[in-house]
Design a protein around this motif. Sequence first.
Motif, PDB file in Angstrom:
ATOM      1  N   MET A   1      42.121   1.912  17.694  1.00  0.00           N
ATOM      2  CA  MET A   1      41.794   3.252  18.159  1.00  0.00           C
ATOM      3  C   MET A   1      41.047   3.197  19.498  1.00  0.00           C
ATOM      4  O   MET A   1      41.276   4.041  20.379  1.00  0.00           O
ATOM      5  CB  MET A   1      40.946   3.981  17.112  1.00  0.00           C
ATOM      6  N   ARG A   2      40.155   2.213  19.652  1.00  0.00           N
ATOM      7  CA  ARG A   2      39.439   2.102  20.929  1.00  0.00           C
ATOM      8  C   ARG A   2      40.410   1.797  22.071  1.00  0.00           C
ATOM      9  O   ARG A   2      40.263   2.311  23.184  1.00  0.00           O
ATOM     10  CB  ARG A   2      38.359   1.031  20.830  1.00  0.00           C
ATOM     11  N   LEU A   3      41.409   0.952  21.809  1.00  0.00           N
ATOM     12  CA  LEU A   3      42.412   0.646  22.819  1.00  0.00           C
ATOM     13  C   LEU A   3      43.204   1.892  23.186  1.00  0.00           C
ATOM     14  O   LEU A   3      43.464   2.164  24.369  1.00  0.00           O
ATOM     15  CB  LEU A   3      43.353  -0.451  22.312  1.00  0.00           C
ATOM     16  N   LEU A   4      43.588   2.674  22.175  1.00  0.00           N
ATOM     17  CA  LEU A   4      44.354   3.891  22.433  1.00  0.00           C
ATOM     18  C   LEU A   4      43.523   4.923  23.199  1.00  0.00           C
ATOM     19  O   LEU A   4      44.051   5.660  24.030  1.00  0.00           O
ATOM     20  CB  LEU A   4      44.855   4.488  21.118  1.00  0.00           C
ATOM     21  N   MET A   5      42.214   4.975  22.920  1.00  0.00           N
ATOM     22  CA  MET A   5      41.338   5.875  23.677  1.00  0.00           C
ATOM     23  C   MET A   5      41.282   5.462  25.145  1.00  0.00           C
ATOM     24  O   MET A   5      41.232   6.310  26.045  1.00  0.00           O
ATOM     25  CB  MET A   5      39.941   5.886  23.061  1.00  0.00           C
ATOM     26  N   ALA A   6      41.298   4.148  25.388  1.00  0.00           N
ATOM     27  CA  ALA A   6      41.303   3.663  26.770  1.00  0.00           C
ATOM     28  C   ALA A   6      42.597   4.057  27.473  1.00  0.00           C
ATOM     29  O   ALA A   6      42.596   4.426  28.654  1.00  0.00           O
ATOM     30  CB  ALA A   6      41.118   2.147  26.786  1.00  0.00           C
ATOM     31  N   VAL A   7      43.716   4.000  26.755  1.00  0.00           N
ATOM     32  CA  VAL A   7      44.994   4.424  27.322  1.00  0.00           C
ATOM     33  C   VAL A   7      44.956   5.919  27.635  1.00  0.00           C
ATOM     34  O   VAL A   7      45.399   6.374  28.696  1.00  0.00           O
ATOM     35  CB  VAL A   7      46.155   4.107  26.358  1.00  0.00           C
ATOM     36  N   ALA A   8      44.403   6.708  26.711  1.00  0.00           N
ATOM     37  CA  ALA A   8      44.324   8.157  26.906  1.00  0.00           C
ATOM     38  C   ALA A   8      43.499   8.500  28.142  1.00  0.00           C
ATOM     39  O   ALA A   8      43.801   9.477  28.851  1.00  0.00           O
ATOM     40  CB  ALA A   8      43.719   8.820  25.672  1.00  0.00           C
ATOM     41  N   ALA A   9      42.484   7.689  28.429  1.00  0.00           N
ATOM     42  CA  ALA A   9      41.612   7.958  29.577  1.00  0.00           C
ATOM     43  C   ALA A   9      42.347   7.817  30.905  1.00  0.00           C
ATOM     44  O   ALA A   9      41.887   8.329  31.932  1.00  0.00           O
ATOM     45  CB  ALA A   9      40.404   7.026  29.549  1.00  0.00           C
ATOM     46  N   THR A  10      43.492   7.123  30.904  1.00  0.00           N
ATOM     47  CA  THR A  10      44.270   6.960  32.140  1.00  0.00           C
ATOM     48  C   THR A  10      45.225   8.113  32.376  1.00  0.00           C
ATOM     49  O   THR A  10      45.824   8.204  33.450  1.00  0.00           O
ATOM     50  CB  THR A  10      45.084   5.644  32.101  1.00  0.00           C
ATOM     51  N   ARG A  11      45.388   9.000  31.405  1.00  0.00           N
ATOM     52  CA  ARG A  11      46.346  10.099  31.517  1.00  0.00           C
ATOM     53  C   ARG A  11      45.703  11.326  32.159  1.00  0.00           C
ATOM     54  O   ARG A  11      44.482  11.506  32.073  1.00  0.00           O
ATOM     55  CB  ARG A  11      46.901  10.459  30.133  1.00  0.00           C
ATOM     56  N   PRO A  12      46.506  12.204  32.780  1.00  0.00           N
ATOM     57  CA  PRO A  12      45.966  13.451  33.347  1.00  0.00           C
ATOM     58  C   PRO A  12      45.305  14.289  32.255  1.00  0.00           C
ATOM     59  O   PRO A  12      45.797  14.352  31.123  1.00  0.00           O
ATOM     60  CB  PRO A  12      47.208  14.154  33.900  1.00  0.00           C
ATOM     61  N   GLN A  13      44.182  14.924  32.605  1.00  0.00           N
ATOM     62  CA  GLN A  13      43.450  15.730  31.637  1.00  0.00           C
ATOM     63  C   GLN A  13      43.084  17.077  32.257  1.00  0.00           C
ATOM     64  O   GLN A  13      42.897  17.185  33.470  1.00  0.00           O
ATOM     65  CB  GLN A  13      42.194  14.985  31.167  1.00  0.00           C
ATOM     66  N   VAL A  14      42.994  18.088  31.403  1.00  0.00           N
ATOM     67  CA  VAL A  14      42.692  19.442  31.873  1.00  0.00           C
ATOM     68  C   VAL A  14      41.436  19.949  31.180  1.00  0.00           C
ATOM     69  O   VAL A  14      41.161  19.624  30.029  1.00  0.00           O
ATOM     70  CB  VAL A  14      43.856  20.407  31.601  1.00  0.00           C
ATOM     71  N   THR A  15      40.679  20.730  31.907  1.00  0.00           N
ATOM     72  CA  THR A  15      39.483  21.354  31.343  1.00  0.00           C
ATOM     73  C   THR A  15      39.660  22.858  31.171  1.00  0.00           C
ATOM     74  O   THR A  15      38.897  23.491  30.438  1.00  0.00           O
ATOM     75  CB  THR A  15      38.256  21.097  32.237  1.00  0.00           C
ATOM     76  N   LEU A  16      40.664  23.434  31.848  1.00  0.00           N
ATOM     77  CA  LEU A  16      40.936  24.867  31.774  1.00  0.00           C
ATOM     78  C   LEU A  16      42.388  25.095  31.377  1.00  0.00           C
ATOM     79  O   LEU A  16      43.281  24.366  31.823  1.00  0.00           O
ATOM     80  CB  LEU A  16      40.667  25.545  33.126  1.00  0.00           C
TER      81      LEU A  16
END
Length: 259
Positions: A1-16
Amino acid sequence: MRLLMAVAATRPQVTLTAEVPELPQPVALAEGPALPRLICVSAPGATGGVHQYARMAAPFRGSRHVSALPLLGFAEGEALPADSEAAVRLIAESALLASEGEPFVLVGYSMGGTFAYRAAGVLEETWGIRPEGVIMLDTLSLAYQAGEGVDWDLFHENYLADMDKPAVKLDSARLSAMAQWFLRMTTGGAERYKTGVPSLLIRCTTSMPAVDRGDEAPPVPAHTTRMIDATHQTLIAEQSHETARLMEEWLRTLESEGH
């Protein structure tokens, strides 16, 4: 899960939500004239999605409209919610559009029930729109904190070990989205998302291996709790007709009470 969270951190993210070209579109699973309609929020697991509600929705065909909302980020090329507030807001706005101006009840299986509950609070606070109710299907927590009788490490371990026969194609987008939504679930101050709408919690008689609460009440506030002779998995599979029956029974009490 920690590895997958690191992968997710490289993806585009939105706040709005305004940053999202198109909000997740509802998938109709049943049609019918009865109100309120049911809007189901997908559970944030890699194997989760709108398909999980298909069997539960079947008994409502011809009587009540049932739709399901996918979560943003599970499809290739989609952005992910940057924080808990963005995640809940995305669901709330998607549900509002899916309602098409008609009375509705939010439904969520497992962790999807947490987001359904939180989204109801956002709808009330932000737009003054009050859902007719919230139905949580074997939802284990709203806050995901220590001392609630759930071993979350074991929960994730069991979940990841049970993905050998997925109903959907698993890829890096779905796996990293799961990690990101799990993270958004367990952070962000759940106490902010309160709602006073009528709520139903359907609990399974057979607890998951990660759950050990003894005789204590579950840390999920609900006005009504109904038990079902099922497991966390069979609740929306082999026992889905009984789940639907309990839901319809509760919906009729709402109607009789004038909600």
